[in-house]
Design a protein around this motif. Structure first.
Motif, mmCIF file in Angstrom:
data_model
loop_
_atom_site.group_PDB
_atom_site.id
_atom_site.type_symbol
_atom_site.label_atom_id
_atom_site.label_comp_id
_atom_site.label_asym_id
_atom_site.label_seq_id
_atom_site.Cartn_x
_atom_site.Cartn_y
_atom_site.Cartn_z
ATOM 1 N N UNK A 187 -6.798 11.889 -1.927
ATOM 2 C CA UNK A 187 -7.476 11.088 -0.898
ATOM 3 C C UNK A 187 -8.143 9.872 -1.538
ATOM 4 N N UNK B 165 -7.164 8.290 -4.208
ATOM 5 C CA UNK B 165 -6.101 7.340 -4.553
ATOM 6 C C UNK B 165 -5.628 6.568 -3.324
ATOM 7 N N UNK B 166 -5.379 7.288 -2.238
ATOM 8 C CA UNK B 166 -4.859 6.642 -1.024
ATOM 9 C C UNK B 166 -5.888 5.673 -0.453
ATOM 10 N N UNK B 167 -7.150 6.093 -0.346
ATOM 11 C CA UNK B 167 -8.163 5.227 0.267
ATOM 12 C C UNK B 167 -8.468 4.020 -0.624
ATOM 13 N N UNK C 128 0.836 -1.215 0.000
ATOM 14 C CA UNK C 128 0.000 0.000 0.000
ATOM 15 C C UNK C 128 0.864 1.256 0.000
ATOM 16 N N UNK D 45 1.018 4.019 -3.270
ATOM 17 C CA UNK D 45 0.586 5.426 -3.232
ATOM 18 C C UNK D 45 1.752 6.368 -2.962
ATOM 19 N N UNK E 7 -14.732 11.570 3.021
ATOM 20 C CA UNK E 7 -14.942 10.669 1.884
ATOM 21 C C UNK E 7 -16.288 10.911 1.200
#
Lengths: 279, 279
Positions: free
Chosen positions: B26, B28-30, A40, A44, A208
């Motif tokens: 955000x 992309x990371x999540x 991960x 990223x 989100x």
């Protein structure tokens, strides 16, 4: 030259450090965890600032936990982890009643009640008759099955969230089937409610673009000797949040009918049969 | 039929829930986090009991955190995460001095000292002369470079861990290079010490058959106008933990000579040059 840590060999560097006497299962779990965690971070290209945010987020999540609140379970729920672990642990053949999340509001040892009585003690909400049968996969009626049921009240709170404002055991009870395998009790048509969103998980959901609501549902734990325990809900299908449950608990097979009734006894009726598989 | 959560489509179910206005980074990371988190759970077929242990472990890790202690940073350090994030953020050409972890014991604004003086104020330990030059990649001397240095004392504790037992600023100081680009100060030959192991991370290390020790090292932060800041240590090569640093901080290029000296001034000498790259 010894093999020190490097960006390319980071997974091996960490996993090679495990001792020889580590149990095979712990070795398997940790090896996979390190592989995916480093994968991960590399995918990223996580920055120092993002790392520091993550450390702070996890710290805040731990620090808001108390006897009354488990924010890491909320985090697990909202990331689909709770449902995934439940799915892996409870695969059943087609036709068997599926599990969903237990949720944080179950209380053991609810009062045992006679079939047909009401579990609602605060007089709020639209009354609803819940009824159906407990069966095995071949359609045989199961005698001696226990249904442990609970729901929120018409204001969207469970009794344990409002110990001063709701009667004890409001909207809870346990029922045991007789030879006809049938259950029948009066509750209320449940209402949708938000999971606690004043902590780190609530902030995450907001970032989100997600709401914290769960669609209306009645909880059931169905147990019977010789059968797998079913931990599940039945959902109100026309709930506005039915396709966007904050904790991903909805399954097609768990959306139950909620029908208007004109018999003067209850305002609604929700029929649902439970099909158990051998343990 | 709406797309509800399922074991097979778990990643898509969670990631599809993100709102449209979520920032691209955000998102992309999540998305990657969910992919790897669910991938890990599926790889190992995580059980309910293991999930419950993980929730409890993370909760205990958060609850032991305080102003004086950051257990999630220890967790990150011991899983190689801190070193990986540092490596990604500080890739440098061969020959440039490499970074390693900052560690939790840096204190800003240490006393500025004259070249050649001692930073050890408690009279313990074997004296060691640290000296060398600060250079650019072409070998040019860098004037005006600041070296912020710190180490543990001979008992394996930093001054901030023993505010009542050690003089303030013991084994700390800041030095600025002149036109010769050279630095020179007297400290002690550092000693190995364990990271705090009385919490959840210590229990994890024990379960994994790992010790909590770090090999002996001297910390440096080297800054100079126009150059990338170097956050690093120099390590004592014959330390018994040199190939098993609990936080994976050792790199080949950071193992420095520690040579016996017979000049009556110090017991040891550790020469090391720092090579900076433009910022």
């Amino acid at each position: 030259m010894p093999q020190y840590f490097s960006e390319d060999a980071s997974v091996d560097a960490v996993n090679a450090r495990m001792g020889e006497d580590v149990s095979p299962r712990l070795r398997q779990v940790m090896t996979s965890l390190i592989t995916h965690l480093h994968g991960f971070i590399k995918d990223v290209q996580l920055t120092q600032e993002e790392w520091a945010f993550a450390v702070d987020f996890l710290t805040r999540t731990g620090q808001i936990c108390s006897e009354q609140r488990q924010e890491f379970i909320l985090l697990s729920d909202t990331l689909g982890v709770s449902m995934l672990v439940d799915a892996i642990g409870n695969r059943r053949p087609s036709g068997a009643t599926e599990n969903t999340v237990l949720g944080p509001f179950h209380v053991a040892d609810a009062p045992r009640r006679e079939m047909g009585v009401s579990i609602s003690a605060d007089g709020k909400g639209e009354t609803c008759l819940f009824e159906g049968r407990v069966l095995d996969a071949a359609g045989n009626l199961i005698e001696g099955a226990c249904l442990d049921v609970w729901s929120d009240n018409a204001d969207g709170f469970y009794d344990v969230q409002q110990p001063d404002a709701q009667p004890r055991w409001n909207n809870r009870g346990r029922f045991t089937t007789g030879a006809d395998g049938a259950y029948r009790f009066i509750g209320i048509k449940p209402v949708s409610y938000p999971i606690p969103y004043d902590g780190p998980v609530g902030k995450m959901l907001a970032a989100l673009g997600r709401h914290p609501y769960r669609p209306a549902h009645m909880h059931f734990i169905v147990t019977a000797p010789g059968f797998q325990t079913v931990v599940t809900h039945t959902f109100v299908g026309d709930d506005p949040y039915i396709t966007s449950d904050a904790v991903f608990g909805v399954k097609d097979t768990l959306v139950a009918p909620f029908e208007r009734v004109n018999d003067g006894a209850t305002a609604w009726r929700s029929p649902f049969d439970f099909v158990l598989v051998p343990s």
